[in-house]
Design a protein around this motif. Structure first.
Motif, mmCIF file in Angstrom:
data_model
loop_
_atom_site.group_PDB
_atom_site.id
_atom_site.type_symbol
_atom_site.label_atom_id
_atom_site.label_comp_id
_atom_site.label_asym_id
_atom_site.label_seq_id
_atom_site.Cartn_x
_atom_site.Cartn_y
_atom_site.Cartn_z
ATOM 1 N N THR A 166 0.841 -1.191 0.000
ATOM 2 C CA THR A 166 0.000 0.000 0.000
ATOM 3 C C THR A 166 0.879 1.245 0.000
ATOM 4 N N SER A 167 0.423 2.277 -0.672
ATOM 5 C CA SER A 167 1.126 3.556 -0.656
ATOM 6 C C SER A 167 0.116 4.694 -0.622
ATOM 7 N N LEU A 168 0.505 5.765 0.045
ATOM 8 C CA LEU A 168 -0.273 6.994 0.071
ATOM 9 C C LEU A 168 0.383 8.003 -0.860
ATOM 10 N N PHE A 169 -0.422 8.764 -1.581
ATOM 11 C CA PHE A 169 0.150 9.706 -2.545
ATOM 12 C C PHE A 169 -0.570 11.046 -2.494
ATOM 13 N N ALA A 170 0.131 12.048 -2.992
ATOM 14 C CA ALA A 170 -0.451 13.372 -3.200
ATOM 15 C C ALA A 170 0.147 13.937 -4.483
ATOM 16 N N ALA B 141 -4.597 16.452 -5.747
ATOM 17 C CA ALA B 141 -5.376 15.255 -5.396
ATOM 18 C C ALA B 141 -4.524 14.382 -4.485
ATOM 19 N N ALA B 142 -5.183 13.640 -3.630
ATOM 20 C CA ALA B 142 -4.499 12.718 -2.719
ATOM 21 C C ALA B 142 -5.286 11.429 -2.657
ATOM 22 N N GLY B 143 -4.624 10.365 -2.253
ATOM 23 C CA GLY B 143 -5.335 9.097 -2.187
ATOM 24 C C GLY B 143 -4.446 7.954 -1.789
ATOM 25 N N ILE B 144 -4.890 6.785 -2.126
ATOM 26 C CA ILE B 144 -4.220 5.551 -1.741
ATOM 27 C C ILE B 144 -4.116 4.637 -2.943
ATOM 28 N N SER B 145 -2.963 3.988 -3.089
ATOM 29 C CA SER B 145 -2.742 2.997 -4.140
ATOM 30 C C SER B 145 -2.496 1.655 -3.476
ATOM 31 N N ILE B 146 -3.155 0.633 -3.978
ATOM 32 C CA ILE B 146 -3.008 -0.718 -3.444
ATOM 33 C C ILE B 146 -2.468 -1.612 -4.560
ATOM 34 N N HIS B 147 -1.334 -2.243 -4.286
ATOM 35 C CA HIS B 147 -0.703 -3.137 -5.249
ATOM 36 C C HIS B 147 -0.866 -4.568 -4.747
ATOM 37 N N TRP B 148 -1.465 -5.413 -5.566
ATOM 38 C CA TRP B 148 -1.735 -6.790 -5.159
ATOM 39 C C TRP B 148 -1.078 -7.737 -6.150
ATOM 40 N N LEU C 230 -7.396 4.888 -5.543
ATOM 41 C CA LEU C 230 -8.546 5.622 -5.036
ATOM 42 C C LEU C 230 -8.093 7.045 -4.752
ATOM 43 N N SER C 231 -8.781 8.032 -5.321
ATOM 44 C CA SER C 231 -8.310 9.411 -5.268
ATOM 45 C C SER C 231 -9.397 10.347 -4.750
ATOM 46 N N LYS C 232 -8.952 11.403 -4.092
ATOM 47 C CA LYS C 232 -9.814 12.493 -3.651
ATOM 48 C C LYS C 232 -9.209 13.806 -4.124
ATOM 49 N N VAL C 233 -9.953 14.541 -4.944
ATOM 50 C CA VAL C 233 -9.470 15.809 -5.471
ATOM 51 C C VAL C 233 -9.548 16.884 -4.389
ATOM 52 N N MET C 234 -8.433 17.574 -4.185
ATOM 53 C CA MET C 234 -8.349 18.592 -3.141
ATOM 54 C C MET C 234 -8.450 20.014 -3.704
ATOM 55 N N ALA C 235 -8.021 20.193 -4.942
ATOM 56 C CA ALA C 235 -8.082 21.531 -5.564
ATOM 57 C C ALA C 235 -8.299 21.353 -7.055
ATOM 58 N N LYS C 236 -9.263 22.100 -7.599
ATOM 59 C CA LYS C 236 -9.551 22.009 -9.025
ATOM 60 C C LYS C 236 -10.284 23.269 -9.458
ATOM 61 N N GLU C 237 -10.431 23.407 -10.758
ATOM 62 C CA GLU C 237 -11.265 24.453 -11.321
ATOM 63 C C GLU C 237 -12.657 23.877 -11.609
ATOM 64 N N ASP C 238 -13.650 24.748 -11.673
ATOM 65 C CA ASP C 238 -15.026 24.286 -11.874
ATOM 66 C C ASP C 238 -15.205 23.514 -13.172
ATOM 67 N N TYR C 239 -14.384 23.818 -14.164
ATOM 68 C CA TYR C 239 -14.555 23.185 -15.474
ATOM 69 C C TYR C 239 -13.730 21.898 -15.615
#
Length: 609
Positions: free
Chosen positions: A530-534, A568-575, A586-595
């Motif tokens: 498992t790894s955490l990323f940003a 964006a930040a999230g988690i990567s799972i390697h199996w 799996l990602s969660k966007v932290m900053a973006k533009e409306d478009y």
């Protein structure tokens, strides 16, 4: 005679309890042990079964855990296992004496040979007076001294550390006694274990030869060269005494692994785009080290067929050469209302500059075609984007380029220390119909903060500009998202026409990534990491002509081109699954533009044969 055996049920571990521990909790110490308490979710694990041999190993793991955290006097007073009659499982009680926490005291190196200067060797040690005592650093110091002596040509050195603890000051004085033999030369090199790979393919990666003075640093670099090939599961290089006291035999033992790969990949986005790819790769064709790749990809976005061939030692020299043939179609109607097709080929050559840097050159000739849907560029309300309507047509792209790559990683496969960087430039306009200069650079840095905890930092940037008055066509711009920026769709970030929602890409981008690889939370046999990323970055900066309304000559308010920050930040799972490696993002966007267009999930798989 017949023996009838009733094995009975497997005996589990009801509880693991510690006595005498003050610095660390019971849960901390349980994490160190391979033996685990029985739980319903350990259905596929055997580590929660009672095994006296495993408990002996766990006692050694506890000792390492404490001595690597300053507890030089740590002792295990007793380890008692009792079978509980109520549930038929064992209870394990470990009684420890932690002792005081020690620091390193005086650190000395003593050597019998003036040619191995003790003061210089002491400067190489990764230990300083006043540092917290850690037993692993003693072994690291021994490895450092052994490596230094080997680099000087002394292959058979004995380094014996002696300890003198001072309980009054809570310090440990360490003396490294270096005893060495005479200068050693390589008598012969034996290569074993290569059932498929030709002997010559292995020997050409070695940086030492028969008759050379033994040099440990060159031997280690030879091992890294062999590991970097990707042909072998394991590479060991060991030296033994040769035909005379000043002669050494180098044994290179390799364990072959599958070098052919049948890859299958799939990806999904928040708008239900789907991609399936199939490829056949052989990295060690006919055992000669040649690389052959045939790949096909189908999807709502991309269809591609390509073939690659690479000869790693062209004409017997240390030069890598190859050629590529390809046909690519990008159906970007979902993202940018155009269809891009490219057919062509190219040649490439790579030259090593030294043991850490490569310089490669290339030339490509291709026919690029941009297809705009019929009626898209009609006049009136609802007409297509003005930034797209002048892009249609077929153009010949004749380009030459180079890449400079420098790598100072400690391991080419799974780095835990070091850095790498590259610079890439392509010049289009050697004949053909388009003229531009495209520059891209990237760098990566790795640092292992603890065993199995690795921090990596990556950065990349690119810029393309036209010359001879030519603007940058849409197929030559940068598009980011999907695999290149997690959390965003393919072409999901960057300049966009607000009226048509068409993605327009950008002439510039910059992206940074921080990733933390975590230790295994499940037993090693599950093969899960498992790894955490940003990810953070920006993209944009179109040519001025695409930002202006051709009818009015004024800035077109419908086209946005902001170099805004995305994150964006999230988690990567390697199996490492039975059918091959699988990766989930799996990602969660932290900053973006409306478009911008975003996504939260992506996966890919591959299968080896």
């Amino acid at each position: 005679m017949v023996f009838e055996i009733d094995e009975g049920p497997e005996t589990g571990i009801a509880a693991i309890t510690f006595l005498g521990n003050k610095a660390f909790s019971d849960s901390d110490l349980r994490q160190v042990m391979v033996t685990k308490q029985s739980s319903w979710w350990r259905l596929f694990s055997t580590n929660d079964n009672y095994d006296p041999n495993r408990l002996d190993y766990d006692r050694e793991q506890l000792r390492k855990f404490y001595t690597n955290r300053g507890y030089y006097d740590f002792r295990i007073l007793s380890s008692v296992s009792e079978l509980k009659p109520d549930n038929g499982a064992f209870g394990v009680t470990v009684t420890v004496d932690e002792g005081d926490r020690y620091n390193f005291g005086e650190i000395k190196v003593v050597t019998e040979n003036d040619r191995l200067n003790a003061d210089f060797l002491q400067l190489l040690l990764p230990i300083r007076k006043g540092d917290l005592y850690e037993s692993d650093r003693i072994q690291a110091a021994v490895d450092t001294l052994t490596f230094a002596a080997g680099s000087a040509g002394y292959a058979f050195v004995e380094i014996n550390p002696t300890y003198r603890a001072d309980p009054e000051t809570d310090t440990v004085n360490v003396t490294f006694n270096v005893r060495e033999g005479q200068r050693v030369y390589i008598d012969r090199i034996n290569v074993v274990g290569n059932t498929r790979t030709l002997d010559s393919v292995i020997r050409r990666e070695l940086m030492v030869g028969e008759g050379d003075a033994f040099n440990r640093s060159l031997v280690e670099r030879s091992r890294n060269n062999l590991r970097a090939l990707g042909f072998f599961k394991d590479v060991k290089i060991e030296e033994t005494r040769g035909s005379a006291p000043d002669r050494s035999v180098v044994n290179v033992t390799v364990e072959e692994q599958p070098t052919g790969e049948l890859s299958v990949g799939a990806g999904f986005s928040s708008v239900d785009s789907f991609v399936l790819n199939l490829g056949i790769t052989e990295r060690n064709f006919r055992g000669r080290g040649q690389n052959v790749v045939a790949r096909a990809e189908w999807g709502s976005l991309r269809q591609q067929i390509d073939f690659r061939f690479t000869e790693p030692k062209f004409m017997g020299r240390d030069v890598r050469a190859g050629f590529d043939l390809f046909h690519i179609r990008y159906d970007l109607s979902k993202y940018s209302s155009y269809d891009y097709r490219s057919t062509g080929g190219g040649v490439r050559v790579t030259y090593p500059l030294n043991g850490y840097a490569n310089f490669s050159t290339r030339y490509f000739l291709k026919d690029d075609e941009v297809v705009i849907p019929f009626g898209y560029c009609g006049s009136g309300v609802g007409g297509g984007s003005s930034a797209l309507c002048d892009q249609a047509g077929s153009f010949i792209n004749s380009s030459a380029g180079y890449t400079l790559l420098v790598s100072r990683l400690n391991d080419p496969v799974r780095p835990t220390r070091g850095w790498s960087a590259s610079l890439r430039q392509d010049f289009a306009g050697i004949g053909g119909d388009v003229n531009y200069i495209k520059t891209e650079a990237d760098a990566s840095w790795y640092y292992g903060i603890r065993p199995n905890w690795v921090v990596s930092v990556q950065g990349q940037a690119g810029y393309v500009s036209g010359w001879n008055g030519d603007p940058i066509r849409i197929n030559d711009r940068f598009f980011k998202g999907g695999n290149t920026f997690r959390g965003f769709e393919t072409a999901g970030m960057g300049a966009r026409d607000l009226t048509t929602t068409d993605a327009l890409g950008g002439n510039f981008y910059a992206i940074g990534t921080v990733e933390l690889t975590l230790p295994n939370m499940l037993p090693e046999e599950y093969g899960i990491k498992t790894s955490l990323f940003a990810d953070v970055g920006t993209i944009g900066k179109l040519d001025d002509r695409y930002l202006v309304d051709s009818a009015t000559g004024l800035r077109n308010p419908n086209i946005v081109d902001d170099l805004a920050l995305r994150a964006a930040a999230g988690i990567s799972i390697h199996w490492r699954s039975p059918m091959g490696p699988i990766r989930f993002d799996l990602s969660k966007v932290m900053a973006k533009e409306d478009y911008d267009k975003t996504e939260t999930f992506r996966f890919s798989t591959s299968t080896q044969f």
